[in-house]
Design a protein around this motif. Structure first.
Motif, PDB file in Angstrom:
ATOM      1  N   THR A   1       0.840  -1.199   0.000  1.00 38.47           N
ATOM      2  CA  THR A   1       0.000   0.000   0.000  1.00 38.47           C
ATOM      3  C   THR A   1       0.871   1.243   0.000  1.00 38.47           C
TER       4      THR A   1
ATOM      5  N   PRO B   1       0.359   5.019   0.913  1.00 35.94           N
ATOM      6  CA  PRO B   1      -0.512   6.072   1.438  1.00 35.94           C
ATOM      7  C   PRO B   1      -0.438   7.379   0.649  1.00 35.94           C
TER       8      PRO B   1
ATOM      9  N   ARG C   1      -3.744   9.124  -0.971  1.00 30.53           N
ATOM     10  CA  ARG C   1      -4.184  10.469  -0.544  1.00 30.53           C
ATOM     11  C   ARG C   1      -4.195  11.436  -1.727  1.00 30.53           C
TER      12      ARG C   1
ATOM     13  N   GLU D   1      -7.342   0.912   2.500  1.00 33.53           N
ATOM     14  CA  GLU D   1      -7.318   2.224   1.848  1.00 33.53           C
ATOM     15  C   GLU D   1      -8.224   3.215   2.579  1.00 33.53           C
TER      16      GLU D   1
ATOM     17  N   ILE E   1      -6.311   4.350   5.550  1.00 33.75           N
ATOM     18  CA  ILE E   1      -5.299   5.339   5.145  1.00 33.75           C
ATOM     19  C   ILE E   1      -5.948   6.720   5.014  1.00 33.75           C
TER      20      ILE E   1
ATOM     21  N   CYS F   1      -6.631   5.873  13.179  1.00 37.41           N
ATOM     22  CA  CYS F   1      -6.175   5.660  11.797  1.00 37.41           C
ATOM     23  C   CYS F   1      -5.157   6.730  11.401  1.00 37.41           C
TER      24      CYS F   1
ATOM     25  N   ASP G   1       0.760   4.212  10.766  1.00 39.24           N
ATOM     26  CA  ASP G   1       1.467   4.227   9.478  1.00 39.24           C
ATOM     27  C   ASP G   1       1.080   2.952   8.722  1.00 39.24           C
ATOM     28  N   TYR G   2       0.328   3.112   7.626  1.00 35.50           N
ATOM     29  CA  TYR G   2      -0.133   1.942   6.876  1.00 35.50           C
ATOM     30  C   TYR G   2       0.768   1.601   5.679  1.00 35.50           C
ATOM     31  N   SER G   3       1.880   2.318   5.522  1.00 35.50           N
ATOM     32  CA  SER G   3       2.765   2.001   4.384  1.00 35.50           C
ATOM     33  C   SER G   3       3.529   0.715   4.692  1.00 35.50           C
TER      34      SER G   3
END
Length: 397
Positions: free
Chosen positions: A205, A207, A211, A321, A324, A378, A382-384
């Motif tokens: 993913t 981010p 975005r 997603e 994110i 959320c 950190d969703y990376s």
């Protein structure tokens, strides 16, 4: 430099395709030369494929897997057309006997099995060949490679397949990649003897990309809608449970929740059934199908709540997603749900039923404090995960 082949069906709009795009956009092209084999060069995501990838020419016989039987016969692919007819008759017959809710998976297995003698091999020898989407017969049978890797994106405990036929195919692979721990577990519950082949590499993913795409100007009916907006991005199929979503909204309306609107971004085989259900439930102004969108993110961005009402998932790309984009997320308790959401922290998990969806939405609708907590958690996560690709490089090397 190592030569890698990645094979998939096409680049139509979908979660698997989106995860493939992310992987290709983050690949290490300094050390790897990547050929991409798409059975058919179609789909709105085609132009998102990195220009560092070498897209191989279409091979007529393989394009048939994304065409109807009628089209296949019209294109003079008679042997493949007949094998498709034979597999459909077989699958329908078995589906009735065994009471399969989705004989389509079994039909797809048979389709490949019967068509294999009429499909050409790829001449080039690869260091590594990756089959990105089940069924993996093309890479298993028609590609020469020192190492073969197959990807799994679904909860195999929920998919009706011929296990014996599948095992024969899986054994041609050196590694099987599951997109989550839960996805791996459900796979091994069915194919336990393959344990030493299965590893986990999560969907890549980005981010920043998500975005950026969320800020794109699109024609968006959610902007003018002042109601409480639920958004779902999914294929219109049995697995994704959109029919249950319609039923849940009907109950919410009957309870007097008139200020809720539910938007669905996606397309698929169940579209006419879902449209009928919406009409029957008198929800034409509240349950809105937006159809296929190359960029779903502006719609997610405008949501008050993101809901995934699926019956089963490997790992729903869109849920990550939505997180994110700092949205409160609610998902049903499908087998792999806990690998996706920390319940009560960065999302909520509700019972997998119409009642469960109804209750879950009702709670979150009433509790703006809870929604705020989910949003903040959320934002602070950190969703990376580009580092996931390192796992792939390790097995490649």
């Amino acid at each position: 430099m190592k030569n890698i082949l990645i094979a998939s069906f096409d680049m139509e709009v979908g979660g698997v395709e989106r995860s493939l795009i992310s992987m290709l956009n983050n690949f290490d092209y300094a050390n790897y030369a990547v050929d991409l084999m798409l059975y058919r060069h179609q789909g709105d995501f085609l132009n998102l494929v990195s220009n560092k990838v070498n897209l191989l020419d279409e091979i007529p016989q393989y394009t048939t897997f994304r065409k109807s039987i009628g089209e296949t016969l019209k294109n003079k692919q008679y042997s493949i057309g007949l094998s498709r007819i034979f597999s459909k008759i077989n699958a329908d017959f078995l589906g009735k006997i065994k009471g399969l809710s989705e004989p389509g998976y079994y039909q797809m297995q048979l389709m490949w099995k019967f068509a294999l003698p009429y499909l050409p091999e790829v001449n080039k020898q690869y260091d590594v060949a990756i089959s990105y989407l089940w069924p993996h017969y093309f890479v298993a049978e028609k590609v020469k490679a020192k190492k073969k890797i197959a990807w799994i994106h679904t909860d195999f405990s929920k998919v009706e397949t011929d296990i014996k036929m599948d095992l024969k195919m899986w054994k041609k692979f050196d590694y099987i990649v599951a997109v989550s721990e839960a996805c791996k577990t459900s796979f091994l519950n069915k194919y336990g003897e393959l344990e030493n082949k299965v590893i986990v590499i999560e969907n890549i993913t980005s981010p920043e990309f998500i975005r950026e795409m969320a800020n794109e100007k699109v024609e968006n009916p959610l902007v003018q809608d002042n109601r409480f907006k639920i958004v779902t991005v999914a294929r219109l199929s049995h697995a994704k449970g959109i029919d249950n979503a319609v039923k849940a909204l009907k109950i919410l309306k009957e309870k007097g929740y008139d200020e809720i609107a539910w938007y669905v971004v996606g397309y698929g085989g169940d579209e006419s059934m879902i449209k009928d259900l919406i009409k029957e439930s008198k929800l034409e102004n509240s349950f809105i199908l937006l159809g296929k969108k190359t960029n779903p993110y502006p719609y997610i961005k405008k949501a008050d709540l993101y809901v995934q009402p699926s019956r089963y998932e490997g790992k729903a790309v869109t849920v990550g997603e939505a997180q994110i984009l700092s949205k409160p997320v609610m998902i049903t308790n499908y087998t792999t749900a806990n690998s996706q959401v920390k319940d009560g922290i960065d999302g909520c998990i509700t019972e997998l039923s119409v009642e469960g969806i109804t209750t879950g939405i009702e709670r979150l609708y009433k509790d703006s404090g809870k929604r705020k907590t989910l949003i903040n958690n959320c934002k602070n996560t950190d969703y990376s995960n580009n580092y996931e690709l390192e796992k792939l490089y390790q097995i490649v090397n």
